[in-house]
Design a protein around this motif. Structure first.
Motif, short mmCIF file in Angstrom:
data_model
loop_
_atom_site.label_atom_id
_atom_site.label_comp_id
_atom_site.label_asym_id
_atom_site.label_seq_id
_atom_site.Cartn_x
_atom_site.Cartn_y
_atom_site.Cartn_z
N PHE A 25 0.84 -1.19 0.00
CA PHE A 25 0.00 0.00 0.00
C PHE A 25 0.89 1.25 0.00
N THR A 70 0.57 5.51 0.04
CA THR A 70 -0.31 6.67 0.13
C THR A 70 0.28 7.86 -0.64
N GLN A 105 -8.79 4.31 -2.93
CA GLN A 105 -7.76 3.36 -3.33
C GLN A 105 -7.83 3.09 -4.83
N THR A 117 -3.52 7.70 6.94
CA THR A 117 -2.96 6.73 5.99
C THR A 117 -1.46 6.54 6.21
N GLU A 166 -0.58 3.35 7.80
CA GLU A 166 -1.19 2.11 7.30
C GLU A 166 -0.52 1.60 6.04
N VAL A 167 0.60 2.20 5.64
CA VAL A 167 1.14 1.91 4.31
C VAL A 167 2.58 1.41 4.36
N ASP A 168 3.04 0.94 3.21
CA ASP A 168 4.43 0.47 3.09
C ASP A 168 5.35 1.59 2.63
#
Ligand code: GTP
Ligand code: MG
Length: 301
Positions: A10, A12, A48, A84, A87-89
């Protein structure tokens, strides 16, 4: 024989309003799933966009522009954008090359200090500047944060976008395929349809009007004649705004309806009958109940 690994993650896309985040998302997905306009604060929800190929899946998250909120809707928008980050890579921090560094960017950089993820600085709109200016911008930004990489692009014209995608794909971790091959967004058609209508209002009106509206889909019905019938309401904050949206003898509402219908027909691949109403809901942007009702729901995040 050894199976090739599958990579996923993921990512953002954050930045100040109007820098081109949604334009970038639509370009890489190859379809309009996020609305765009020259007005700041166009995007209000996270959206998304899913990019899948034979051995990878990247889920990009388009977010509302980070700004100084003036009402509860603004609080919601900034909060979901900032959420976000955890929550992301990886994070794409997008700036507008033509505007350069400003306090709004520093505010975002301050937020990034507490995040332990690779951050890519994406300098967008390079079609609007010359190479010398780009060089100066890179020099200015490179000391402001420990960016993984600084990548200049034009989301509108497509310059260097493939390079950015290749770099991102390279660093993805091994992971599962989260969405089926043919799914391109997390939002249902109903949401995208309401956004298309909102986009036309944004593009056709000015000053406070575009920011004061919300769109609610009342009904979507498949008719026996193959047409899809859609009933929607445009919510405004004041009676005067209702007059503006309707226009002289309904001319503005008609224009909004015709343009939105074209986009919706492309999305659904079918003929559409679109029926629009306008309703006043005083000060809805500051009232929890209405925010909730119109799809800006804190509890979902
Ligand atoms: N010249 C130029 N214009 C661009 C580029 N990318 C986006 N734009 C324009 O910039 C404006 C804002 O684009 P959006 O994609 O809506 O920006 P955003 O960052 O999603 O804005 P918010 O949703 O308000 O945060 C639109 O008028 C776009 O056409 C670019 O690479 N070059
Ligand atoms: Mg946007």
């Amino acid at each position: 024989m050894q199976q090739d690994s599958f990579k996923s993650g993921f990512i953002t896309i954050i930045g100040r309003p109007n820098v081109g985040k949604s334009t970038f998302l639509n370009r890489i997905i190859g379809q309009k799933i996020a609305i765009m306009s020259d007005k700041a604060q166009t995007t209000r929800n996270t959206i998304q966009g899913v990019m899948t190929d034979a051995n990878s899946q990247i889920i990009f998250i388009d977010t509302p522009g980070i700004h100084k909120p003036k009402h509860k809707l603004g609080d919601f928008m900034v909060k979901i954008a900032e959420n976000t980050l955890n929550e992301v890579d990886a994070i794409l921090f997008m700036i507008n090359a033509a505007e350069g560094y400003g306090r709004g960017d520093q505010f975002i950089i301050d937020r990034l200090e507490s995040v332990d993820k690779p951050v890519y600085l994406v300098i967008n709109k390079i079609d609007q500047i010359n190479p010398d200016q780009l060089f100066d911008l890179i020099v200015e930004y490179k000391d402001k944060y420990n960016f993984q990489e600084i990548i200049p692009i034009s989301a509108l014209e497509g310059n260097n976008v493939d390079h950015l995608l290749a770099v991102l794909k390279e660093q993805l971790p091994d992971g599962p395929q989260y969405y089926p091959d043919d799914q391109i967004t997390d939002h249902p058609e109903r949401f995208i349809i309401s956004e298309f209508i909102r986009e036309k209002v944004l593009q056709q009106t000015k000053e406070e009007v575009p920011h004061s509206i919300a769109v609610v889909i009342d009904k979507i019905e498949q008719k026996p004649n193959e047409k899809v019938e859609i009933h929607a309401t445009i919510i405004v904050e004041r009676k005067s705004q209702k007059g503006i949206i309707i226009g002289k003898q309904g001319s503005m509402l008609k224009k909004i309806g015709t343009q939105a219908r074209r986009d919706i027909e492309r999305l659904l691949g079918t003929k559409v009958y679109l029926d629009l109403w306008v309703k006043v809901q005083k000060d809805w942007r500051n009232r929890e109940q209405y925010l909730h009702e119109f799809g800006y729901n804190q509890d979902e995040y």
